[in-house]
Design a protein around this motif. Structure first.
Motif, PDB file in Angstrom:
ATOM      1  N   ARG A   1      48.225  35.961  45.023  1.00 18.66           N
ATOM      2  CA  ARG A   1      49.149  34.845  45.159  1.00 18.66           C
ATOM      3  C   ARG A   1      50.034  34.636  43.935  1.00 18.66           C
ATOM      4  O   ARG A   1      51.258  34.509  44.069  1.00 18.66           O
ATOM      5  N   PRO A   2      49.491  34.578  42.700  1.00 22.69           N
ATOM      6  CA  PRO A   2      50.382  34.367  41.544  1.00 22.69           C
ATOM      7  C   PRO A   2      51.375  35.502  41.334  1.00 22.69           C
ATOM      8  O   PRO A   2      52.494  35.275  40.867  1.00 22.69           O
ATOM      9  N   ILE A   3      50.988  36.722  41.696  1.00 21.45           N
ATOM     10  CA  ILE A   3      51.890  37.866  41.537  1.00 21.45           C
ATOM     11  C   ILE A   3      53.033  37.777  42.537  1.00 21.45           C
ATOM     12  O   ILE A   3      54.216  37.926  42.190  1.00 21.45           O
ATOM     13  N   LEU A   4      52.702  37.496  43.797  1.00 23.04           N
ATOM     14  CA  LEU A   4      53.726  37.408  44.837  1.00 23.04           C
ATOM     15  C   LEU A   4      54.691  36.261  44.550  1.00 23.04           C
ATOM     16  O   LEU A   4      55.910  36.411  44.692  1.00 23.04           O
TER      17      LEU A   4
ATOM     18  N   GLU B   1      45.795  42.154  33.863  1.00 20.17           N
ATOM     19  CA  GLU B   1      45.319  41.407  32.700  1.00 20.17           C
ATOM     20  C   GLU B   1      45.587  39.913  32.857  1.00 20.17           C
ATOM     21  O   GLU B   1      44.753  39.077  32.488  1.00 20.17           O
ATOM     22  N   LYS B   2      46.743  39.571  33.420  1.00 17.80           N
ATOM     23  CA  LYS B   2      47.108  38.161  33.572  1.00 17.80           C
ATOM     24  C   LYS B   2      46.211  37.423  34.562  1.00 17.80           C
ATOM     25  O   LYS B   2      45.959  36.225  34.409  1.00 17.80           O
ATOM     26  N   VAL B   3      45.770  38.138  35.620  1.00 13.22           N
ATOM     27  CA  VAL B   3      44.943  37.475  36.646  1.00 13.22           C
ATOM     28  C   VAL B   3      43.453  37.817  36.466  1.00 13.22           C
ATOM     29  O   VAL B   3      42.653  37.564  37.360  1.00 13.22           O
ATOM     30  N   TYR B   4      43.122  38.436  35.311  1.00  9.49           N
ATOM     31  CA  TYR B   4      41.720  38.756  34.984  1.00  9.49           C
ATOM     32  C   TYR B   4      41.086  39.667  36.030  1.00  9.49           C
ATOM     33  O   TYR B   4      40.015  39.415  36.560  1.00  9.49           O
ATOM     34  N   SER B   5      41.786  40.762  36.283  1.00 11.85           N
ATOM     35  CA  SER B   5      41.291  41.753  37.239  1.00 11.85           C
ATOM     36  C   SER B   5      41.558  43.133  36.648  1.00 11.85           C
ATOM     37  O   SER B   5      41.773  43.275  35.432  1.00 11.85           O
TER      38      SER B   5
ATOM     39  N   ARG C   1      43.164  48.909  39.332  1.00 12.31           N
ATOM     40  CA  ARG C   1      42.629  49.555  40.531  1.00 12.31           C
ATOM     41  C   ARG C   1      42.308  48.532  41.616  1.00 12.31           C
ATOM     42  O   ARG C   1      42.589  48.751  42.797  1.00 12.31           O
ATOM     43  N   THR C   2      41.720  47.402  41.206  1.00 14.27           N
ATOM     44  CA  THR C   2      41.392  46.362  42.187  1.00 14.27           C
ATOM     45  C   THR C   2      42.654  45.809  42.833  1.00 14.27           C
ATOM     46  O   THR C   2      42.719  45.625  44.057  1.00 14.27           O
ATOM     47  N   LEU C   3      43.689  45.528  42.033  1.00 14.49           N
ATOM     48  CA  LEU C   3      44.934  44.989  42.585  1.00 14.49           C
ATOM     49  C   LEU C   3      45.609  45.996  43.511  1.00 14.49           C
ATOM     50  O   LEU C   3      46.143  45.613  44.569  1.00 14.49           O
ATOM     51  N   ALA C   4      45.617  47.259  43.125  1.00 13.08           N
ATOM     52  CA  ALA C   4      46.225  48.279  43.984  1.00 13.08           C
ATOM     53  C   ALA C   4      45.524  48.326  45.331  1.00 13.08           C
ATOM     54  O   ALA C   4      46.164  48.436  46.393  1.00 13.08           O
ATOM     55  N   ARG C   5      44.200  48.224  45.308  1.00 13.15           N
ATOM     56  CA  ARG C   5      43.431  48.223  46.558  1.00 13.15           C
ATOM     57  C   ARG C   5      43.723  46.978  47.385  1.00 13.15           C
ATOM     58  O   ARG C   5      43.850  47.047  48.612  1.00 13.15           O
ATOM     59  N   LEU C   6      43.875  45.827  46.722  1.00  8.50           N
ATOM     60  CA  LEU C   6      44.159  44.582  47.434  1.00  8.50           C
ATOM     61  C   LEU C   6      45.539  44.602  48.090  1.00  8.50           C
ATOM     62  O   LEU C   6      45.715  44.086  49.196  1.00  8.50           O
ATOM     63  N   PHE C   7      46.523  45.160  47.392  1.00  9.58           N
ATOM     64  CA  PHE C   7      47.859  45.254  47.994  1.00  9.58           C
ATOM     65  C   PHE C   7      47.801  46.052  49.292  1.00  9.58           C
ATOM     66  O   PHE C   7      48.387  45.667  50.309  1.00  9.58           O
ATOM     67  N   GLN C   8      47.106  47.154  49.279  1.00 11.50           N
ATOM     68  CA  GLN C   8      47.011  47.985  50.487  1.00 11.50           C
ATOM     69  C   GLN C   8      46.201  47.282  51.570  1.00 11.50           C
ATOM     70  O   GLN C   8      46.585  47.301  52.747  1.00 11.50           O
ATOM     71  N   ARG C   9      45.121  46.630  51.191  1.00  9.77           N
ATOM     72  CA  ARG C   9      44.252  45.991  52.187  1.00  9.77           C
ATOM     73  C   ARG C   9      44.875  44.726  52.762  1.00  9.77           C
ATOM     74  O   ARG C   9      44.845  44.508  53.974  1.00  9.77           O
ATOM     75  N   GLU C  10      45.432  43.880  51.899  1.00  9.13           N
ATOM     76  CA  GLU C  10      45.948  42.589  52.332  1.00  9.13           C
ATOM     77  C   GLU C  10      47.367  42.660  52.883  1.00  9.13           C
ATOM     78  O   GLU C  10      47.723  41.905  53.791  1.00  9.13           O
ATOM     79  N   LEU C  11      48.200  43.550  52.321  1.00  4.73           N
ATOM     80  CA  LEU C  11      49.615  43.581  52.676  1.00  4.73           C
ATOM     81  C   LEU C  11      50.031  44.856  53.391  1.00  4.73           C
ATOM     82  O   LEU C  11      51.099  44.902  54.000  1.00  4.73           O
TER      83      LEU C  11
END
Length: 273
Positions: free
Chosen positions: A164-167, A185-189, A192-202
């Motif tokens: 959400r904060p990135i979008l 780093e900004k969202v404390y993740s 690799r986790t964010l890349a996976r979330l983009f593909q899974r969620e979006l």
């Protein structure tokens, strides 16, 4: 091919016979064409030559650029708005095929073969395939449509607490060039986790989502009259040619050509496939 307003189109649409398996209609729409809320007896695929078409549903708005077909199942209430002059193809789909396509309004990718088959029908202005070869071509098109990828929206959203904060930040500033590693780093993740979330969620990558956000912003700035050079710099493209190439690929026309038809609404000129 007639030039229509939204009302003209809707009035003639209501008397169509059952598709077998497809029925094609070809139009030129003037700028700022509006379609009042309505529904179709048959499933409908919308194809545009450039720019964007906006479909207004009970649950929200779907925006489709020229590289996608916009699929609406039978009997789904919707309204639509077209900002710029364009070629428009409406493809009505028989119930048997409609049942094999998604049960919700979505964008269907035009693969190279799907585009070639549609271009051929359009070039010859086929409305109802009746020749045996045309029937085979329509059947092949139907098969490929079932196999093509689809997406709920061109710029999908997610309420996930990490995304959400990135979008939100990129929507506020599409030129933001912060790499995914720094966002992690900004969202404390982790990246690799964010890349996976983009593909899974979006359903698309971080880079693809940011590119689409920039395109939506570019369209708004073109409507304001900003120059291509200014827009490319404001949105973080290395050169105007890189921005133009992206725009051409996504919307089927150069930024200047798009803006000329959008802002002037002048003489229609043919677009290449």
């Amino acid at each position: 091919m007639a030039t229509d307003t939204g009302d003209d189109y809707f009035a003639s649409d209501s008397s169509l016979p059952e598709p077998a398996p497809l029925t094609f209609r070809y139009h030129r729409f003037t700028p700022k064409s509006e379609f009042a809320r309505h529904r179709h007896r048959w499933g409908q695929l919308n194809r545009i030559s450039l720019g964007l078409v906006e479909l207004l549903l009970d649950e929200g708005k779907v925006v489709a650029p020229a590289q996608y077909l916009l699929w609406t199942p039978p009997e789904v209430p919707h309204a639509a708005y077209i900002r710029q002059a364009m070629h428009y193809t409406s493809i009505y789909v028989c119930d048997e095929l409609a049942a094999r396509l998604p049960g919700h309004t979505c964008l269907i990718e035009q693969t190279p073969l799907v585009r070639a088959l549609l271009d051929d029908f359009s070039l010859r202005q086929i409305t109802v395939p009746s020749d045996p070869w045309d029937i085979r071509q329509a059947e092949l098109l139907c098969q490929r449509l079932q196999e093509s990828g689809h997406a709920a929206s061109y710029l999908p959203d997610s309420p996930h607490k990490l995304l959400r904060p990135i979008l939100d930040a990129i929507r506020q500033d599409p030129a933001d060039a912060t790499p995914l590693k720094e966002w992690a780093e900004k969202v404390y993740s982790t990246e690799r986790t964010l890349a996976r979330l983009f593909q899974r969620e979006l359903g698309i990558s971080f880079g693809q989502w940011r590119g689409r956000a920039r395109l939506v912003e570019a369209l708004a700035r073109l409507r304001q009259g900003d120059s291509v050079q200014a827009i490319s710099a404001q949105l973080g493209y290395a050169t105007p040619s890189a921005f133009i190439a992206m725009f051409q690929k996504q919307l089927g026309a150069s930024p200047e050509r798009y803006r000329r038809q959008l802002l002037e609404g002048g003489q229609w000129d043919e677009l290449s496939a």
